[in-house]
Write a protein that holds these residues in place. Sequence first.
Motif, PDB file in Angstrom:
ATOM      1  N   UNK A  32      -4.153   5.685 -48.538  1.00  0.00           N
ATOM      2  CA  UNK A  32      -5.168   4.776 -49.064  1.00  0.00           C
ATOM      3  C   UNK A  32      -5.881   5.400 -50.263  1.00  0.00           C
ATOM      4  N   UNK A  33      -6.341   6.612 -50.118  1.00  0.00           N
ATOM      5  CA  UNK A  33      -7.075   7.226 -51.227  1.00  0.00           C
ATOM      6  C   UNK A  33      -6.151   7.630 -52.367  1.00  0.00           C
ATOM      7  N   UNK A  68      -3.762   5.849 -53.292  1.00  0.00           N
ATOM      8  CA  UNK A  68      -3.591   4.597 -54.046  1.00  0.00           C
ATOM      9  C   UNK A  68      -4.855   4.261 -54.838  1.00  0.00           C
ATOM     10  N   UNK A  69      -6.030   4.492 -54.269  1.00  0.00           N
ATOM     11  CA  UNK A  69      -7.266   4.255 -55.021  1.00  0.00           C
ATOM     12  C   UNK A  69      -7.324   5.154 -56.263  1.00  0.00           C
ATOM     13  N   UNK A  70      -6.892   6.389 -56.089  1.00  0.00           N
ATOM     14  CA  UNK A  70      -7.051   7.397 -57.147  1.00  0.00           C
ATOM     15  C   UNK A  70      -5.901   7.418 -58.145  1.00  0.00           C
ATOM     16  N   UNK A  73      -3.542   7.103 -61.101  1.00  0.00           N
ATOM     17  CA  UNK A  73      -3.727   6.882 -62.543  1.00  0.00           C
ATOM     18  C   UNK A  73      -2.396   6.465 -63.163  1.00  0.00           C
ATOM     19  N   UNK A 109      -1.096   3.438 -63.129  1.00  0.00           N
ATOM     20  CA  UNK A 109      -0.372   2.756 -62.061  1.00  0.00           C
ATOM     21  C   UNK A 109       0.689   1.822 -62.622  1.00  0.00           C
ATOM     22  N   UNK A 136       3.408   3.709 -57.133  1.00  0.00           N
ATOM     23  CA  UNK A 136       2.117   3.181 -56.691  1.00  0.00           C
ATOM     24  C   UNK A 136       2.323   2.155 -55.580  1.00  0.00           C
ATOM     25  N   UNK A 172       0.697   2.499 -51.854  1.00  0.00           N
ATOM     26  CA  UNK A 172      -0.319   1.503 -51.491  1.00  0.00           C
ATOM     27  C   UNK A 172       0.153   0.644 -50.326  1.00  0.00           C
ATOM     28  N   UNK A 198      -5.210  14.387 -52.109  1.00  0.00           N
ATOM     29  CA  UNK A 198      -4.967  13.355 -53.113  1.00  0.00           C
ATOM     30  C   UNK A 198      -5.176  14.009 -54.467  1.00  0.00           C
TER      31      UNK A 198
END
Lengths: 317, 317, 317, 317, 317, 317
Positions: free
Chosen positions: F44-45, F47-49, F51, F53, F60, F64, F130
Amino acid sequence: MILRIDRVQTEMPPPSTPDPAGAAVVQELLGGKFGELSTFMNYTFQSFNFRQRQGARPFFDLIANIAAEEFGHIELVSTAINTMLTGTGEKGALPEPKDLLNRQQIIAGGSATMLQDSNGNAWTGDYVTSTGDLLEDLTHNFFLETGARNNKLKVYEMCDHPAARALTGYLLVRGGVHQIAYARAVENLTGADLMKMFPSPRIPTEKIPESQPHIEKGEHKKLYRFSPSDYLELAAVFNGPHPETGEDLEVVDQAPEGFPPFDLPAQEGVFAPDYAPEEIAEIARKLRQKAGLSDEPTGVVANDGKGVVDKVKDAVS
Amino acid sequence: MILRIDRVQTEMPPPSTPDPAGAAVVQELLGGKFGELSTFMNYTFQSFNFRQRQGARPFFDLIANIAAEEFGHIELVSTAINTMLTGTGEKGALPEPKDLLNRQQIIAGGSATMLQDSNGNAWTGDYVTSTGDLLEDLTHNFFLETGARNNKLKVYEMCDHPAARALTGYLLVRGGVHQIAYARAVENLTGADLMKMFPSPRIPTEKIPESQPHIEKGEHKKLYRFSPSDYLELAAVFNGPHPETGEDLEVVDQAPEGFPPFDLPAQEGVFAPDYAPEEIAEIARKLRQKAGLSDEPTGVVANDGKGVVDKVKDAVS
Amino acid sequence: MILRIDRVQTEMPPPSTPDPAGAAVVQELLGGKFGELSTFMNYTFQSFNFRQRQGARPFFDLIANIAAEEFGHIELVSTAINTMLTGTGEKGALPEPKDLLNRQQIIAGGSATMLQDSNGNAWTGDYVTSTGDLLEDLTHNFFLETGARNNKLKVYEMCDHPAARALTGYLLVRGGVHQIAYARAVENLTGADLMKMFPSPRIPTEKIPESQPHIEKGEHKKLYRFSPSDYLELAAVFNGPHPETGEDLEVVDQAPEGFPPFDLPAQEGVFAPDYAPEEIAEIARKLRQKAGLSDEPTGVVANDGKGVVDKVKDAVS
Amino acid sequence: MILRIDRVQTEMPPPSTPDPAGAAVVQELLGGKFGELSTFMNYTFQSFNFRQRQGARPFFDLIANIAAEEFGHIELVSTAINTMLTGTGEKGALPEPKDLLNRQQIIAGGSATMLQDSNGNAWTGDYVTSTGDLLEDLTHNFFLETGARNNKLKVYEMCDHPAARALTGYLLVRGGVHQIAYARAVENLTGADLMKMFPSPRIPTEKIPESQPHIEKGEHKKLYRFSPSDYLELAAVFNGPHPETGEDLEVVDQAPEGFPPFDLPAQEGVFAPDYAPEEIAEIARKLRQKAGLSDEPTGVVANDGKGVVDKVKDAVS
Amino acid sequence: MILRIDRVQTEMPPPSTPDPAGAAVVQELLGGKFGELSTFMNYTFQSFNFRQRQGARPFFDLIANIAAEEFGHIELVSTAINTMLTGTGEKGALPEPKDLLNRQQIIAGGSATMLQDSNGNAWTGDYVTSTGDLLEDLTHNFFLETGARNNKLKVYEMCDHPAARALTGYLLVRGGVHQIAYARAVENLTGADLMKMFPSPRIPTEKIPESQPHIEKGEHKKLYRFSPSDYLELAAVFNGPHPETGEDLEVVDQAPEGFPPFDLPAQEGVFAPDYAPEEIAEIARKLRQKAGLSDEPTGVVANDGKGVVDKVKDAVS
Amino acid sequence: MILRIDRVQTEMPPPSTPDPAGAAVVQELLGGKFGELSTFMNYTFQSFNFRQRQGARPFFDLIANIAAEEFGHIELVSTAINTMLTGTGEKGALPEPKDLLNRQQIIAGGSATMLQDSNGNAWTGDYVTSTGDLLEDLTHNFFLETGARNNKLKVYEMCDHPAARALTGYLLVRGGVHQIAYARAVENLTGADLMKMFPSPRIPTEKIPESQPHIEKGEHKKLYRFSPSDYLELAAVFNGPHPETGEDLEVVDQAPEGFPPFDLPAQEGVFAPDYAPEEIAEIARKLRQKAGLSDEPTGVVANDGKGVVDKVKDAVS
């Protein structure tokens, strides 16, 4: 500042059958997120950090004063644990590993209380919430007492050792007063009637046999003032009817008298206070003499001079 | 059990220039491994866990009584930090992130003390050593006070805010007494002359200007009895010559008088005690009236009724 | 820098009856606050952080050299735990959950040592005290060894598995030497006679049957130099009479010879080193051949080539 | 068991301008999840916990031997940090709080290394993965070295202090060897060609100026054997072409010679080793004489007898 | 089970001036005790652990559904932090250590969000309270949202970076809805009128400029149903008048549409996603082709195909 | 953003014999370093982080999307634990302390899942890696899944409760897919053939009886797309032959249908959801009516309306 009095807030039973498994469970009430160390530390630091204490004096007094009572609660939980562990540190007879839920009570603690919860994790300062926002801190405290009450009820059920029962029977009553006190403080500050949320958890304290004698003495509706001179405005927030019984809440203008603690017997197998405790006693006697003090120990304990020590010794052997 | 007195053990300066960086450093003396929360909790739980307390009464009394004084020390460190943070929670003027070594003092604490060390890590129950073995616990306590003195000396050097200096100047003197007390206890128990290890660290306290007034009052050689009735055998272990000055160590048979605390001003920007603190004051006033209490707050504070509040407000604006 | 030698400092028994409960308790001696990982890491980092090492060379040499011996101790504790756990990872026969005080020894560790204490909490860098103040660090180290001795004595009592007994019997003797060494260092630095504090805890090591053979060999009074070339000034601080026997303390100018380790059998049920360990062995053989090395493994182990492996296998099945 | 040699693995610069902010960042390479304490402890405990070590000897030898080199790495990182902090503990001139990213390096550590990461959080035993499953542990180790390389590259960029650059320039080369070693071990065990994953992160080490001298000496392709007698089967797994240069990987049959460490100057302001370090030196001298040792310190340091000490003292004043 | 949608709940600004100090402060809203990870995890596990979910369906639906919205909040906080850190990982231009309140955002995170609070301490499962007692859990959740609102208000004040303001402006509105929802749930369960406690802290959200646009859209009174098929009974507890505006609370029978996320630019200096990100892009293109997918990336991002990427690149250079 | 669906990913058995010891062990799969909370939070993190994408879209999308599936796994593990604990919170019949490996499941959790591992230690954000470096994060994820598989295999062996077996039988298959997915991603990015490392640990999943039905349905080779609209490029990396069976890996263009969850019965003894749960049900019914909703609960559960509830009640009594 504090003055310390060498008495415990309720009468506790003497050591009997050791119960290390139960003693591990009771740790939750000491070092758990909702344990007494949390209540003591939360209210203590909230009182230290209080701003505009004159302008909010009744609320400051409430928090600061309950903090003082909570010291007595960490003392009581420790007393219960240590009582339950008496007999687990006998010379040549340490418990089997398999019987120990919390090994460090014996290895690190000397058959004594750790600053840990029932899973053996250390208490942490993270458990303290002191935001400075009066309404938020009071809301937190009401919630904290609710969580504490939940845990006390469960530990009561899980542990039938007399010390655990005496402890939880008493703490349920006194913690219940604090739960009400913070709810009333919120009510008096905002008008929201939190009294409708009682009891929470939804089992009345009066159903607990070990709580009944305390309720009969009115301990469920009294807030004691634990100070010779300060915290005079408790009644401005601790007032109105008890949410369950409807009786008037009362402020008592002094601390309860308390009871002398037991002098827990040495546990030589864990060197508490020594492998040869009688040598310590002899040194102590000589030091007392040299200092011109009395020949005999001056402290008052529950089992002093009346053969109770021997009975205790019998009980744990 | 304790009784709480709403006074602080030494006179502290009023808020002046805010110093959040310094306040982050002073946290080491509160929540560090060798901070006052560690000394308070170590001695408190050692006293709870003490076995054969009658047989080792002078030692029990020493530990239990010093624990009581240490409560006053966590109060003082918090007072210093809160004083240094006064002015960091003003409405519309919170500090820049880059100026904050400890962000949680503002965000979580309401411009107030956290249970953390100078790196912002939470205090943990792991910092308590309570083995039950009297000699080991005393040895530990002597070492703990040595570490505490080390940290106080460094914080003194790093922080020149008046509150930090008043704090460390006082704590160095009182902590020094505890360091001696535990060393003497070891000596009286074993005969080993630990007095030769003083001062440790090897800089005499009398070199610290802010410590000198306390030394002049003899605070470096006195052990106060923090109880109305108990801990009567202190003199059996706390005796002999002071290791540095050669003066006789003294037991004082009561607690020091202390000083009224400052009523720290509200910090509306962090909602302490509220975004609109005057509303809280108004509610408090009404509650007091309704309860039949005095119209004005009953508490005694250092800045009460003499215009000091305004001066403080000026100082932080 | 270090050189590593594939031997253990004392002779350890082969695997026998698995004892996962005991193995959980022995973890205190590895990852507890007073465990060997603490002693190893404290002295190692104190030596790294040492300032003015030339000017304080005898003290630097002492700390740096004892650090080296402590590596051997974390190795020994791990050996004991792994020995006690041999048999808990058999294919199709993992232990019942209810028999496991430390579940992660099996699930995370592969029937092996964790960096945890007896309650299953991870060792943390917080357990290291390295202040740079020589007297304070030495005082700390003396106290640390005292706490370590306390825990070894209790683990000895609680665990009767041969590996636990061999371990504690040996460590009590060697740890006792370090306790003396640091006390002597303090004495030599300050003149305080800490020798009067021995033994601490107050039970002589010679009463432990498993320690006696080591005492008979003089291991209780020798400090080995664990370096081919350095730490030449140990005798400047490690000298004088042994506090209990009065014999002269001795510096031995080389490391002890040690003993070959056991080649602990595979535990296929926890994939250590594999579900099909014989395949690993076959790959290893081929790689060795391809590299032009010997056909057979070159390492020396206690159970090499003499049928001991089979006996061990029998013992655990 | 280990033998310790009082030398560091690469030549480090003397103290120069103090850089406490940089020193706080370098902590990541010591106590971070991917720091050298993690690599040292992971491989050390994997070697202790290794089962069927004879049957998997080349792999055991690899892990056990790299563990030995890693000790030198925690020593080097500490050396760099301590060098960068030299000058932050001067008498009467401790740093301003606002300039300290890691306050405990000064307050707790004595201007020295903490067992913490760059955010000041303590290293924990949770960072060790030792599953016993050979393939899994090797996979882990390859990944761990990848993470370590990532962090070294960033710290290199962020810190331009000569000690930080000398450190990272060297560690990038040596850590790269370990990254290759574990990848090769996986390859030799399974046939998967992990060499295609190099370099990871995808910047070649040869681009780092401070790494180039080490690469020129071939340090990027050599695995040293850190033992007088053991770990003879390294070549069975550490072999084949270097993934970036194609040169043959080499096993060197002894440890590198290393360099004498700097004798870092006292920092009296943090009592390291004392407030009056010359008194320690005088005591040391007398103890040496009394023990019949040489008049002058026997240790070899980089700045011994050649006026370097003075230059260092100048540099930090 | 969940379905994931690659959109964010509110429109966020593109990267502009990097603000690592602000990004460290915003971490409190992610990994603090009252951060969004706490709200997400508390409600998620309370829903997993819910007993008698049929019998208490409206309450189960409320908790389970709010949990789903909270996932979007951890995503938003991370988005804000990553936006604020864009520009801190440029090749050859990493920030100076002294400018970094949270070093690990760069070193460990790749100029990205950590699971930490504003002091750099890791989020822990201890922050989850899931007692199973419905009233207690709801009381907890109301308090948790109160603490969360407190922290958002302070972070809003401390951080003026557009991403921080957009974040807090939105979260204050949505968190406010959750605070009301749990208070209403308590009311509907017990009859206690918690609406009188609003706003808490006592500053109305409508005073926050960045919140006003959301309030104008009615976001302060709507509870969205984040499920294609479930949680149909929200209206049974989320109803009645909004405590501040008196408007009717509304359940919206679907999730909000959301906004496409920004495609944050590579930060080569921290290898995110690589030292040579264009090589990754080339590999991705080939893999897409080989799989028969479209030539261009299929994902929809805020800065797709309209030159926004370049503007962003400009903004951060 | 997510949408939540009130179904579980595999069919789980109803409560039967309570198994608190087993439930403590299964915690490893929830809150252990390699537990499902770790996999969920890591991906999860990451995917949030992420760059760039767009430029790395297939990767990605993979991360995700797998994150979304992992939510279902923390739900499943919790379901298993809660099922195994059903019967441990009966009124007046709480378990004996000695039978509880994890006391907090009862005391803190209400006979429910804690965010802890099998030793009762809290999950921590430290378990998330991450770095932003795509290759490093993929390598990490492959390793993480390997560790997770190891732990599932052991928990399978140790726990024979039907819920534990159903859980691990399923998770082994699905986790195996993720392990392959990340290995393939590394292969597709670098060319290194990680498929040769399977299975790891080296026991084929098809040997697990409880895994076989899932394998028969092809669950071992399918990657589901958990989104109504996004993550369309999975096939660009998840492709090629399955490493063990040689079958083609498949992307399924929607989420699996799942199964309705069990409505776990109340446990009045731990107040879950109340001491008098029927009162909650009555309140819920009235609230539903007042809101104009259906008379009966709308949720679909496995034991709805068919007498299954009673059978479950029987099973646990």
